[in-house]
Design a protein around this motif. Structure first.
Motif, PDB file in Angstrom:
ATOM      1  N   LYS A 237       0.826  -1.212   0.000  1.00 27.46           N
ATOM      2  CA  LYS A 237       0.000   0.000   0.000  1.00 27.46           C
ATOM      3  C   LYS A 237       0.858   1.259   0.000  1.00 27.46           C
ATOM      4  CE  LYS A 237      -3.383   2.433   2.860  1.00 27.46           C
ATOM      5  NZ  LYS A 237      -4.228   2.369   4.086  1.00 27.46           N
ATOM      6  N   THR A 238       1.901   1.288   0.805  1.00 24.74           N
ATOM      7  CA  THR A 238       2.737   2.480   0.916  1.00 24.74           C
ATOM      8  C   THR A 238       3.596   2.714  -0.317  1.00 24.74           C
ATOM      9  OG1 THR A 238       4.427   1.143   2.050  1.00 24.74           O
ATOM     10  CG2 THR A 238       2.846   2.352   3.422  1.00 24.74           C
ATOM     11  N   GLN A 239       3.859   1.661  -1.098  1.00 27.14           N
ATOM     12  CA  GLN A 239       4.694   1.796  -2.286  1.00 27.14           C
ATOM     13  C   GLN A 239       3.890   2.058  -3.563  1.00 27.14           C
ATOM     14  OE1 GLN A 239       6.802  -1.976  -2.041  1.00 27.14           O
ATOM     15  NE2 GLN A 239       8.666  -0.930  -1.324  1.00 27.14           N
ATOM     16  N   ALA A 240       2.567   2.035  -3.458  1.00 27.32           N
ATOM     17  CA  ALA A 240       1.714   2.292  -4.629  1.00 27.32           C
ATOM     18  C   ALA A 240       1.622   3.796  -4.864  1.00 27.32           C
ATOM     19  CB  ALA A 240       0.337   1.681  -4.418  1.00 27.32           C
ATOM     20  N   THR A 241       2.735   4.376  -5.299  1.00 30.60           N
ATOM     21  CA  THR A 241       2.861   5.834  -5.373  1.00 30.60           C
ATOM     22  C   THR A 241       1.986   6.466  -6.446  1.00 30.60           C
ATOM     23  OG1 THR A 241       4.793   5.508  -6.802  1.00 30.60           O
ATOM     24  CG2 THR A 241       5.207   5.810  -4.449  1.00 30.60           C
ATOM     25  N   GLN A 242       1.730   5.787  -7.539  1.00 29.45           N
ATOM     26  CA  GLN A 242       0.915   6.364  -8.602  1.00 29.45           C
ATOM     27  C   GLN A 242      -0.476   6.748  -8.087  1.00 29.45           C
ATOM     28  OE1 GLN A 242       3.190   7.293 -11.156  1.00 29.45           O
ATOM     29  NE2 GLN A 242       1.345   6.927 -12.352  1.00 29.45           N
ATOM     30  N   THR A 243      -1.012   5.918  -7.226  1.00 28.56           N
ATOM     31  CA  THR A 243      -2.345   6.192  -6.694  1.00 28.56           C
ATOM     32  C   THR A 243      -2.300   7.143  -5.511  1.00 28.56           C
ATOM     33  OG1 THR A 243      -3.213   4.056  -7.422  1.00 28.56           O
ATOM     34  CG2 THR A 243      -4.368   5.153  -5.616  1.00 28.56           C
ATOM     35  N   HIS A 244      -1.423   6.877  -4.557  1.00 23.35           N
ATOM     36  CA  HIS A 244      -1.448   7.634  -3.303  1.00 23.35           C
ATOM     37  C   HIS A 244      -0.834   9.019  -3.431  1.00 23.35           C
ATOM     38  CE1 HIS A 244      -3.222   4.390  -1.035  1.00 23.35           C
ATOM     39  NE2 HIS A 244      -2.366   3.548  -1.575  1.00 23.35           N
ATOM     40  N   PHE A 245      -0.053   9.277  -4.475  1.00 24.17           N
ATOM     41  CA  PHE A 245       0.436  10.623  -4.754  1.00 24.17           C
ATOM     42  C   PHE A 245      -0.408  11.319  -5.827  1.00 24.17           C
ATOM     43  CE2 PHE A 245       4.994   9.456  -3.302  1.00 24.17           C
ATOM     44  CZ  PHE A 245       4.590   9.605  -1.984  1.00 24.17           C
ATOM     45  N   LYS A 246      -1.545  10.690  -6.170  1.00 26.65           N
ATOM     46  CA  LYS A 246      -2.541  11.280  -7.064  1.00 26.65           C
ATOM     47  C   LYS A 246      -2.050  11.460  -8.501  1.00 26.65           C
ATOM     48  CE  LYS A 246      -5.022  11.727  -3.348  1.00 26.65           C
ATOM     49  NZ  LYS A 246      -6.064  10.726  -3.013  1.00 26.65           N
ATOM     50  N   PHE A 247      -1.036  10.706  -8.913  1.00 26.14           N
ATOM     51  CA  PHE A 247      -0.629  10.754 -10.324  1.00 26.14           C
ATOM     52  C   PHE A 247      -1.663  10.040 -11.203  1.00 26.14           C
ATOM     53  CE2 PHE A 247       3.627  11.022  -8.240  1.00 26.14           C
ATOM     54  CZ  PHE A 247       3.961  12.293  -8.700  1.00 26.14           C
ATOM     55  N   LEU A 248      -2.188   8.931 -10.701  1.00 24.24           N
ATOM     56  CA  LEU A 248      -3.190   8.170 -11.442  1.00 24.24           C
ATOM     57  C   LEU A 248      -4.559   8.814 -11.238  1.00 24.24           C
ATOM     58  CD1 LEU A 248      -3.915   5.613 -13.112  1.00 24.24           C
ATOM     59  CD2 LEU A 248      -4.299   4.433 -10.940  1.00 24.24           C
ATOM     60  N   PRO A 249      -5.171   9.342 -12.311  1.00 28.90           N
ATOM     61  CA  PRO A 249      -6.450  10.030 -12.162  1.00 28.90           C
ATOM     62  C   PRO A 249      -7.613   9.055 -11.952  1.00 28.90           C
ATOM     63  CG  PRO A 249      -5.837   9.938 -14.473  1.00 28.90           C
ATOM     64  CD  PRO A 249      -4.688   9.332 -13.698  1.00 28.90           C
ATOM     65  N   ILE A 250      -8.563   9.477 -11.149  1.00 28.36           N
ATOM     66  CA  ILE A 250      -9.805   8.726 -10.913  1.00 28.36           C
ATOM     67  C   ILE A 250      -9.484   7.259 -10.609  1.00 28.36           C
ATOM     68  CG2 ILE A 250     -12.220   8.660 -11.639  1.00 28.36           C
ATOM     69  CD1 ILE A 250     -11.524  10.315 -14.045  1.00 28.36           C
ATOM     70  N   SER A 251      -8.594   7.047  -9.670  1.00 28.47           N
ATOM     71  CA  SER A 251      -8.078   5.698  -9.417  1.00 28.47           C
ATOM     72  C   SER A 251      -9.103   4.765  -8.788  1.00 28.47           C
ATOM     73  CB  SER A 251      -6.845   5.780  -8.498  1.00 28.47           C
ATOM     74  OG  SER A 251      -7.189   6.368  -7.248  1.00 28.47           O
ATOM     75  N   THR A 252     -10.190   5.304  -8.245  1.00 28.64           N
ATOM     76  CA  THR A 252     -11.196   4.438  -7.621  1.00 28.64           C
ATOM     77  C   THR A 252     -12.381   4.136  -8.546  1.00 28.64           C
ATOM     78  OG1 THR A 252     -12.264   6.378  -6.643  1.00 28.64           O
ATOM     79  CG2 THR A 252     -10.643   5.209  -5.290  1.00 28.64           C
ATOM     80  N   SER A 253     -12.412   4.767  -9.706  1.00 32.20           N
ATOM     81  CA  SER A 253     -13.553   4.522 -10.608  1.00 32.20           C
ATOM     82  C   SER A 253     -13.080   4.143 -12.003  1.00 32.20           C
ATOM     83  CB  SER A 253     -14.483   5.746 -10.650  1.00 32.20           C
ATOM     84  OG  SER A 253     -13.760   6.919 -10.986  1.00 32.20           O
ATOM     85  N   ASP A 254     -12.853   5.124 -12.881  1.00 33.74           N
ATOM     86  CA  ASP A 254     -12.515   4.805 -14.271  1.00 33.74           C
ATOM     87  C   ASP A 254     -11.219   4.013 -14.397  1.00 33.74           C
ATOM     88  OD1 ASP A 254     -14.771   6.137 -14.914  1.00 33.74           O
ATOM     89  OD2 ASP A 254     -13.817   7.828 -15.916  1.00 33.74           O
ATOM     90  N   PHE A 255     -10.229   4.330 -13.551  1.00 32.55           N
ATOM     91  CA  PHE A 255      -8.920   3.684 -13.673  1.00 32.55           C
ATOM     92  C   PHE A 255      -8.604   2.788 -12.478  1.00 32.55           C
ATOM     93  CE2 PHE A 255      -8.618   7.133 -16.664  1.00 32.55           C
ATOM     94  CZ  PHE A 255      -7.904   6.583 -17.720  1.00 32.55           C
ATOM     95  N   ILE A 256      -9.634   2.200 -11.891  1.00 30.71           N
ATOM     96  CA  ILE A 256      -9.406   1.312 -10.752  1.00 30.71           C
ATOM     97  C   ILE A 256      -8.687   0.025 -11.178  1.00 30.71           C
ATOM     98  CG2 ILE A 256     -11.620   0.104 -10.904  1.00 30.71           C
ATOM     99  CD1 ILE A 256     -11.709   0.201  -7.809  1.00 30.71           C
ATOM    100  N   PHE A 257      -8.835  -0.349 -12.458  1.00 34.58           N
ATOM    101  CA  PHE A 257      -8.135  -1.556 -12.928  1.00 34.58           C
ATOM    102  C   PHE A 257      -6.621  -1.339 -12.889  1.00 34.58           C
ATOM    103  CE2 PHE A 257      -6.486  -4.354 -16.357  1.00 34.58           C
ATOM    104  CZ  PHE A 257      -6.876  -5.568 -15.841  1.00 34.58           C
ATOM    105  N   ALA A 258      -6.172  -0.116 -13.233  1.00 34.65           N
ATOM    106  CA  ALA A 258      -4.737   0.193 -13.155  1.00 34.65           C
ATOM    107  C   ALA A 258      -4.260   0.152 -11.707  1.00 34.65           C
ATOM    108  CB  ALA A 258      -4.462   1.561 -13.771  1.00 34.65           C
ATOM    109  N   TYR A 259      -5.076   0.666 -10.785  1.00 30.98           N
ATOM    110  CA  TYR A 259      -4.715   0.614  -9.371  1.00 30.98           C
ATOM    111  C   TYR A 259      -4.659  -0.820  -8.873  1.00 30.98           C
ATOM    112  CZ  TYR A 259      -5.013   1.404  -4.317  1.00 30.98           C
ATOM    113  OH  TYR A 259      -4.780   1.391  -2.969  1.00 30.98           O
ATOM    114  N   THR A 260      -5.561  -1.650  -9.369  1.00 31.80           N
ATOM    115  CA  THR A 260      -5.566  -3.070  -8.998  1.00 31.80           C
ATOM    116  C   THR A 260      -4.230  -3.723  -9.350  1.00 31.80           C
ATOM    117  OG1 THR A 260      -7.953  -3.201  -9.391  1.00 31.80           O
ATOM    118  CG2 THR A 260      -6.747  -5.284  -9.319  1.00 31.80           C
ATOM    119  N   ILE A 261      -3.730  -3.428 -10.548  1.00 26.15           N
ATOM    120  CA  ILE A 261      -2.463  -4.031 -10.977  1.00 26.15           C
ATOM    121  C   ILE A 261      -1.292  -3.433 -10.200  1.00 26.15           C
ATOM    122  CG2 ILE A 261      -0.931  -4.449 -12.943  1.00 26.15           C
ATOM    123  CD1 ILE A 261      -3.333  -4.346 -14.762  1.00 26.15           C
ATOM    124  N   GLU A 262      -1.353  -2.130  -9.915  1.00 32.32           N
ATOM    125  CA  GLU A 262      -0.278  -1.523  -9.122  1.00 32.32           C
ATOM    126  C   GLU A 262      -0.186  -2.181  -7.742  1.00 32.32           C
ATOM    127  OE1 GLU A 262       1.408   2.916  -8.027  1.00 32.32           O
ATOM    128  OE2 GLU A 262      -0.764   2.589  -7.996  1.00 32.32           O
TER     129      GLU A 262
END
Length: 369
Positions: A237-262
């Motif tokens: 969780k702490t190393q998933a920087t794309q999501t937690h530093f807000k680089f990945l847009p809309i990480s909980t909806s449109d791009f949640i699949f990318a967050y899943t892989i991260e």
């Protein structure tokens, strides 16, 4: 003594919850990690979704099939009202305010159950002949597909409009239409493509141009970075920087699949997609058993196509294989409209299975002894 009639569960599909619940639980885990506030809202959406499921499961749908056209035209009226008095968010006029409340509804989502039911109703009234539907019936069914497509596209909501269009005609293809009609459609589409492109809104053209260009858009770039950084097993969780530093847009909806892989890597993505595959294959296997029940067969066919298109488009846009159109993953992306809509659709599905041999069922039995 009053008791619930146990017969209503005789033909209930008990496999379905074992395929859907893991998707919901996995989704909540990711949303809670990314944003606790959103996860609290998602709990409310889940509760409302299950409540909607049980309402539509217990409704005597087969006894009141004649009400389906009224439901369809009521939803068409809501789509028309969007053009007249709709609320605009993020540059699109897609919502209606609920009077005397702070809430809004999205008629294009409410319309999907009405659309699937109307398609099934029309095919039940006029089952396809052996050689498939002719031109007259095809035009009639096309009217019920093209009317909402035009209304939803004008909001503008090209993603939802195309889903309605594809699901409608894919269902007709599976149910049976004369091959000469399909040949004529493909030729006409090839000729009309330039005109269709010019009729699109400027932001829709930009999405297509971004998709066709060598360089992907900022959203897709960040999504691909998140996917690549996840590797085979994912990150903590702490190393998933794309999501937690807000680089990945809309990480909980449109791009949640990318967050899943991260977070869970290639293996986590495979597990999720395999669950969707099992769900689709299970629905198709049920559909094969229905034989001459054209109402249920049509509804389930359309539901399968709906799930397949939602998953296919969302995953494709996440990895840069399709334009970004804001299509969520069923039961997985954050949000209430899509979740409740699919719960309603599965409530109808379970209803059609459970009561297919007894349309005049009773929910309760009264014993006076």
């Amino acid at each position: 003594m009053i008791r619930l009639d146990g017969k209503i569960f005789t033909h209930f599909d008990f496999i379905l919850p074992f395929l859907v619940f893991p998707i919901i639980a996995f989704s909540f885990l990711l949303i809670n990690e990314a944003n606790e506030i959103l996860s609290h809202k998602q709990i409310l959406y889940i509760i409302v979704g299950f409540f909607a499921f049980f309402i539509f499961f217990l409704l005597p749908i087969r006894k009141f099939l004649w009400l389906i056209p009224f439901f369809y035209w009521f939803c068409i009226l809501l789509l028309l009202l969007v053009d007249l008095i709709g609320t605009t968010k993020l540059g699109a006029q897609r919502w209606l305010e609920i009077p005397f409340t702070p809430f809004t509804i999205q008629p294009s989502e409410i319309f999907k159950p009405a659309f699937l039911l109307m398609l099934a109703y029309q095919i039940k009234l006029n089952p396809p002949p052996k050689e498939g539907y002719g031109l007259k019936m095809f035009i009639k069914l096309s009217f019920f597909i093209l009317l909402p497509f035009v209304l939803i596209k004008s909001e503008p909501d090209l993603g939802s409009a195309l889903i309605i269009l594809i699901v409608g005609y894919a269902t007709l293809f599976l149910i049976g239409v004369n091959y000469k009609i399909w040949l004529g459609i493909f030729i006409s589409l090839a000729i009309a493509l330039p005109v269709i492109y010019e009729s699109l809104h400027s932001y829709q053209k930009k999405r297509i141009n971004d998709f066709l260009s060598k360089e992907p858009s900022y959203q897709v770039k960040q999504s691909i970075i998140a996917i690549g950084s996840g590797g085979l097993n994912g990150k903590s969780k702490t190393q998933a920087t794309q999501t937690h530093f807000k680089f990945l847009p809309i990480s909980t909806s449109d791009f949640i699949f990318a967050y899943t892989i991260e977070r869970y890597g290639f293996f986590g993505a495979c597990a999720l997609l395999f669950t969707y595959l099992l769900l689709i294959m299970h629905l198709l296997s049920i559909n094969q058993k229905l034989k001459k029940d054209f109402f249920s067969r049509t509804f389930i066919c359309a539901l399968v196509f709906l799930i397949f298109i939602y998953v296919g488009v969302n995953v494709s846009m996440t990895i840069g294989f399709a334009p970004v159109v804001g299509v969520p993953l069923p039961f997985f992306s954050y949000g209430g409209s899509s979740f409740v809509t699919f719960m309603v659709l599965f409530g109808i599905y379970e209803n059609l299975l459970a009561f297919r041999f007894d349309p005049n069922y009773k929910l309760i039995r009264i014993n006076f002894n």
